[in-house]
Design a protein around this motif. Structure first.
Motif, PDB file in Angstrom:
ATOM      1  N   VAL A   1       1.798 -10.782   1.174  1.00  0.00           N
ATOM      2  CA  VAL A   1       3.181 -10.448   1.500  1.00  0.00           C
ATOM      3  C   VAL A   1       3.144  -9.118   2.243  1.00  0.00           C
ATOM      4  O   VAL A   1       2.815  -8.076   1.663  1.00  0.00           O
ATOM      5  CB  VAL A   1       4.059 -10.338   0.231  1.00  0.00           C
ATOM      6  N   TRP A   2       3.433  -9.169   3.533  1.00  0.00           N
ATOM      7  CA  TRP A   2       3.417  -7.981   4.382  1.00  0.00           C
ATOM      8  C   TRP A   2       4.838  -7.497   4.627  1.00  0.00           C
ATOM      9  O   TRP A   2       5.716  -8.299   4.936  1.00  0.00           O
ATOM     10  CB  TRP A   2       2.786  -8.302   5.744  1.00  0.00           C
ATOM     11  N   ARG A   3       5.048  -6.187   4.526  1.00  0.00           N
ATOM     12  CA  ARG A   3       6.320  -5.576   4.911  1.00  0.00           C
ATOM     13  C   ARG A   3       6.063  -4.756   6.167  1.00  0.00           C
ATOM     14  O   ARG A   3       5.103  -3.982   6.234  1.00  0.00           O
ATOM     15  CB  ARG A   3       6.887  -4.676   3.815  1.00  0.00           C
ATOM     16  N   PHE A   4       6.904  -4.954   7.152  1.00  0.00           N
ATOM     17  CA  PHE A   4       6.778  -4.267   8.437  1.00  0.00           C
ATOM     18  C   PHE A   4       7.816  -3.158   8.543  1.00  0.00           C
ATOM     19  O   PHE A   4       8.916  -3.262   7.994  1.00  0.00           O
ATOM     20  CB  PHE A   4       6.982  -5.261   9.589  1.00  0.00           C
ATOM     21  N   ARG A   5       7.434  -2.104   9.253  1.00  0.00           N
ATOM     22  CA  ARG A   5       8.360  -1.016   9.540  1.00  0.00           C
ATOM     23  C   ARG A   5       8.087  -0.540  10.967  1.00  0.00           C
ATOM     24  O   ARG A   5       6.944  -0.233  11.306  1.00  0.00           O
ATOM     25  CB  ARG A   5       8.154   0.146   8.553  1.00  0.00           C
ATOM     26  N   ASP A   6       9.121  -0.545  11.780  1.00  0.00           N
ATOM     27  CA  ASP A   6       9.006  -0.095  13.174  1.00  0.00           C
ATOM     28  C   ASP A   6       7.883  -0.807  13.923  1.00  0.00           C
ATOM     29  O   ASP A   6       7.129  -0.194  14.680  1.00  0.00           O
ATOM     30  CB  ASP A   6       8.798   1.425  13.234  1.00  0.00           C
ATOM     31  N   GLY A   7       7.754  -2.112  13.686  1.00  0.00           N
ATOM     32  CA  GLY A   7       6.779  -2.917  14.417  1.00  0.00           C
ATOM     33  C   GLY A   7       5.346  -2.765  13.948  1.00  0.00           C
ATOM     34  O   GLY A   7       4.422  -3.196  14.645  1.00  0.00           O
ATOM     35  N   LYS A   8       5.147  -2.178  12.765  1.00  0.00           N
ATOM     36  CA  LYS A   8       3.797  -2.018  12.224  1.00  0.00           C
ATOM     37  C   LYS A   8       3.755  -2.483  10.774  1.00  0.00           C
ATOM     38  O   LYS A   8       4.769  -2.512  10.085  1.00  0.00           O
ATOM     39  CB  LYS A   8       3.352  -0.556  12.322  1.00  0.00           C
TER      40      LYS A   8
ATOM     41  N   THR B   1      -1.655  -3.308  -2.040  1.00  0.00           N
ATOM     42  CA  THR B   1      -1.800  -3.573  -3.467  1.00  0.00           C
ATOM     43  C   THR B   1      -2.409  -4.957  -3.639  1.00  0.00           C
ATOM     44  O   THR B   1      -1.847  -5.949  -3.163  1.00  0.00           O
ATOM     45  CB  THR B   1      -0.438  -3.504  -4.184  1.00  0.00           C
ATOM     46  N   PHE B   2      -3.574  -4.995  -4.285  1.00  0.00           N
ATOM     47  CA  PHE B   2      -4.224  -6.245  -4.636  1.00  0.00           C
ATOM     48  C   PHE B   2      -3.893  -6.494  -6.102  1.00  0.00           C
ATOM     49  O   PHE B   2      -4.406  -5.797  -6.986  1.00  0.00           O
ATOM     50  CB  PHE B   2      -5.733  -6.160  -4.414  1.00  0.00           C
ATOM     51  N   GLU B   3      -3.008  -7.449  -6.342  1.00  0.00           N
ATOM     52  CA  GLU B   3      -2.491  -7.710  -7.689  1.00  0.00           C
ATOM     53  C   GLU B   3      -3.632  -7.879  -8.688  1.00  0.00           C
ATOM     54  O   GLU B   3      -4.553  -8.658  -8.459  1.00  0.00           O
ATOM     55  CB  GLU B   3      -1.610  -8.973  -7.670  1.00  0.00           C
ATOM     56  N   GLY B   4      -3.571  -7.106  -9.768  1.00  0.00           N
ATOM     57  CA  GLY B   4      -4.570  -7.173 -10.816  1.00  0.00           C
ATOM     58  C   GLY B   4      -5.869  -6.479 -10.494  1.00  0.00           C
ATOM     59  O   GLY B   4      -6.820  -6.556 -11.271  1.00  0.00           O
ATOM     60  N   ASP B   5      -5.938  -5.768  -9.364  1.00  0.00           N
ATOM     61  CA  ASP B   5      -7.198  -5.148  -8.960  1.00  0.00           C
ATOM     62  C   ASP B   5      -7.024  -3.676  -8.614  1.00  0.00           C
ATOM     63  O   ASP B   5      -7.405  -2.802  -9.376  1.00  0.00           O
ATOM     64  CB  ASP B   5      -7.804  -5.924  -7.792  1.00  0.00           C
ATOM     65  N   ARG B   6      -6.424  -3.385  -7.462  1.00  0.00           N
ATOM     66  CA  ARG B   6      -6.342  -1.997  -7.003  1.00  0.00           C
ATOM     67  C   ARG B   6      -5.229  -1.816  -5.990  1.00  0.00           C
ATOM     68  O   ARG B   6      -4.722  -2.784  -5.435  1.00  0.00           O
ATOM     69  CB  ARG B   6      -7.661  -1.558  -6.383  1.00  0.00           C
TER      70      ARG B   6
ATOM     71  N   ALA C   1       3.349  -1.962   7.159  1.00  0.00           N
ATOM     72  CA  ALA C   1       3.527  -0.789   6.304  1.00  0.00           C
ATOM     73  C   ALA C   1       3.044  -1.027   4.880  1.00  0.00           C
ATOM     74  O   ALA C   1       2.626  -0.094   4.209  1.00  0.00           O
ATOM     75  CB  ALA C   1       4.996  -0.375   6.283  1.00  0.00           C
ATOM     76  N   GLU C   2       3.096  -2.276   4.439  1.00  0.00           N
ATOM     77  CA  GLU C   2       2.768  -2.544   3.043  1.00  0.00           C
ATOM     78  C   GLU C   2       2.241  -3.960   2.894  1.00  0.00           C
ATOM     79  O   GLU C   2       2.745  -4.897   3.519  1.00  0.00           O
ATOM     80  CB  GLU C   2       4.031  -2.380   2.201  1.00  0.00           C
TER      81      GLU C   2
END
Length: 115
Positions: free
Chosen positions: A97-104, A35-40, A106-107
């Motif tokens: 801001v990156w969220r990781f899940r299972d070492g990858k 998610t690019f805030e204010g864009d897409r 994810a967001e």
């Protein structure tokens, strides 16, 4: 886990600088969402792959000034130089801001402004 996630992001950024999109995408979940805030918002690896090909025609000038990690999150602060449609280099400041899940990765929630 926080330090491991930071190292994954360092590896991912190194892949971007080489335009190694497939190497970068190996570090992402299949359902990665950006998610690019204010864009897409971009959903899934294929959509991210297409966005990267269009956006990173040339390797960007990427400078990470600081990374802050907490549990499954890593925040990266820095600046990036990208070329606009006319080929002119434009500097942007960002906070990812990156969220990781299972070492990858994810967001991504990105805040990007022209500097």
């Amino acid at each position: 886990m926080s330090e491991a996630n930071k190292q994954i992001l360092v590896k991912a950024n190194a892949a971007i600088l080489k335009r190694d999109f497939e190497g970068f995408l190996l570090l992402c979940t299949e359902d990665t969402t950006w998610t690019f805030e204010g864009d897409r918002t971009i959903e899934g690896k294929e959509a991210v792959r297409e966005w990267m090909r269009a956006t990173y025609v040339e390797p960007p000038d990427l400078n990470v000034h600081r990374m802050i990690a907490d549990d499954e999150y890593v925040v990266a602060l820095g600046d990036i130089m990208l070329k606009d449609e006319q080929g002119k280099a434009v500097r942007h400041s960002y906070s990812d801001v990156w969220r990781f899940r299972d070492g990858k990765m994810a967001e991504l929630h990105a805040f990007v402004i022209k500097a």
